[in-house]
Write a protein that holds these residues in place. Structure first.
Motif: not given
Length: 462
Positions: A87, A91, A214, A220-221, A224-227
């Motif tokens: 991740k 990112k 997504k 999916k993980a 999504t919720n990418i800072k």
């Protein structure tokens, strides 16, 4: 070693590579459709799209080359089942691709006045500038898409980017038809209509790929919720160190093909249009090799994560063999149909431009002979480059590509490509020399590295 040790990998290699090939062909098909539709307007319009896209190719090579750093990192994290590392790689890669997309757009946008300094036909330049305004902006969604695509490839999910690219193609074809020719009440915008079609289709392409990723359990993980702005300097540095040399490798190669466009422009609008036809056809076969190159990067990256270097070498050679077989088929196709294929691009019913169109097809048919010769060299160099990226070996290959294209290929194109030498055909002899040099040197590098890794592994095991 028996041949079946390599051929038994063909099925899986093809399964992994085919969606990438179709996705890559999709990018080229956008250009193919633009060229065929714009070619109906005249040879000056076709040359203008060629000139405008020459700036785009340079920018795209930097963006796409840089984004390839994401794939081996994801492939290695995936085989090691390290979600956090995967991740983080995605990112930071996506953040850098977004920044790069904006910078490349600005670079192309402000580089337009260079066209007047390049001694290109003035009517071509004046058509190319408004086209480039909109196509340049499409670099932002395109490079962001590449960030998602390389991540998806690294997880061996090569189909999702293919679906997104196919949807973009359908949208591009419809918008081109409506806006270039002014159908169904839409304004007739000529080549600017082609630019609008490219821009809209690329925006849709990014959104649809994100939507597909997504929706999948495996990805999916990650998406999504990418800072997005919480960044780690070490990971940023790692991706830049991998991505920058990869970007330069692709830049050195694409830049020599772009130089071929500019050199052919010095010969006139018809040689430039012919160069564009041959380049467009040969770039479609190159995308097949690019698909296998991504498969090579993924599979080598996986085996690197497992530290199984003998298997890594066997798998890489199976991909090289498949690539050479396909390249040989394309070479035969270009030889056999060298006079037929260029006729797709021009309108022989257009009496006003018949002399120009006939000259363009005559030059393009000769260039396809040169393209036939370099199919195998082109395929080998890109496949081995993919394998080296999978090994995360990027610095020496960057030097190799510079030497091959700019110290060997370009001088030959320059000297043989003049009007009083071999003209357009001479330019392409330089391309052939550069690609062949790259193929030989990169293979020597891969052979040396993998033998060294296998040997060091045996010593460690003892």
């Amino acid at each position: 070693m028996h041949l079946t040790n390599y051929t038994k990998e063909f099925k899986y290699n093809w399964k992994l590579a085919a969606p990438v090939m179709l996705g890559m062909l999709g990018h080229t098909f956008v250009s193919f459709v633009d060229n065929i539709m714009v070619g109906q307007l005249g040879t000056a319009e076709l040359a203008a799209v060629s000139l405008g896209n020459s700036f785009m190719f340079i920018a795209m090579s930097l963006g796409i080359g840089f984004s390839t750093a994401i794939t081996p990192l994801i492939a290695e994290a995936d085989s090691a089942k390290d979600f956090a590392k995967g991740k983080s790689s995605f990112k930071h890669g996506l953040f850098l691709c977004t920044v790069l997309g904006v910078l490349l757009f600005l670079m192309v946008f402000f580089a337009k006045p260079l066209m007047y300094l390049m001694k290109q036909p003035i009517e071509v330049v004046e058509l190319a500038i408004p086209y480039l305004n909109f196509v340049a902006f499409s670099l932002i969604p395109l490079i962001i898409f590449q960030g998602f695509k390389q991540f998806s490839d690294g997880l061996s999910m090569t189909r999702s980017p293919m679906y997104a690219t196919l949807l973009a193609n359908i949208i591009n074809i419809i918008l081109n038809y409506l806006l270039i020719f002014g159908k169904f009440g839409f304004p007739e915008m000529g080549i600017v209509g082609a630019a609008y079609g490219t821009l809209v289709s690329r925006i849709v392409m990014v959104w649809y790929l994100w939507f597909l990723l997504k929706s999948k359990e495996k990805s999916k993980a990650f998406v999504t919720n990418i800072k997005f702005f919480v960044l780690n300097k070490v990971m940023l540095k790692k991706i830049i160190n991998l991505g920058a040399p990869s970007a330069m490798q692709m830049f050195f190669e694409v830049a020599i093909f772009t130089a071929a466009i500019w050199l052919s422009g010095l010969l006139g609008k018809n040689p430039q249009a012919a160069n564009q036809i041959a380049l467009n056809l040969s770039s479609m076969t190159f995308m097949v090799a690019m698909g296998l190159s991504v498969a090579s990067m993924i599979r080598v990256g996986n085996q690197k994560g497992l530290e199984n270097y003998s298997e890594l070498r066997r798998i890489a050679f199976s991909i090289f063999l498949l690539g050479i077989i396909l390249a040989t088929c394309f070479a035969i196709m270009f030889f056999v149909f060298n006079e037929t294929l260029p006729k797709l691009y021009v309108d022989f019913d257009d009496a006003e431009n018949l002399i120009d169109n006939t000259e363009v097809v005559g030059i393009a048919s000769k260039l396809l002979i040169a393209a036939a010769f370099y199919q195998i060299s082109d395929s080998i160099q890109v496949l081995v480059l993919g394998a080296l990226r999978g090994l995360q070996d990027v610095k020496i290959p960057t030097i190799i590509t510079f030497i091959s294209y700019w110290l060997v290929g370009f001088p030959i194109s320059w000297f043989l490509g003049k009007q009083d030498a071999y003209g357009s055909f001479g330019i392409w002899l330089g391309l052939l020399a550069g690609l062949t040099t790259a193929a030989i040197l990169l293979y020597i590098r891969f052979n040396y590295l993998t033998k060294k890794l296998i040997l060091s592994n045996k010593i460690t095991d003892k």
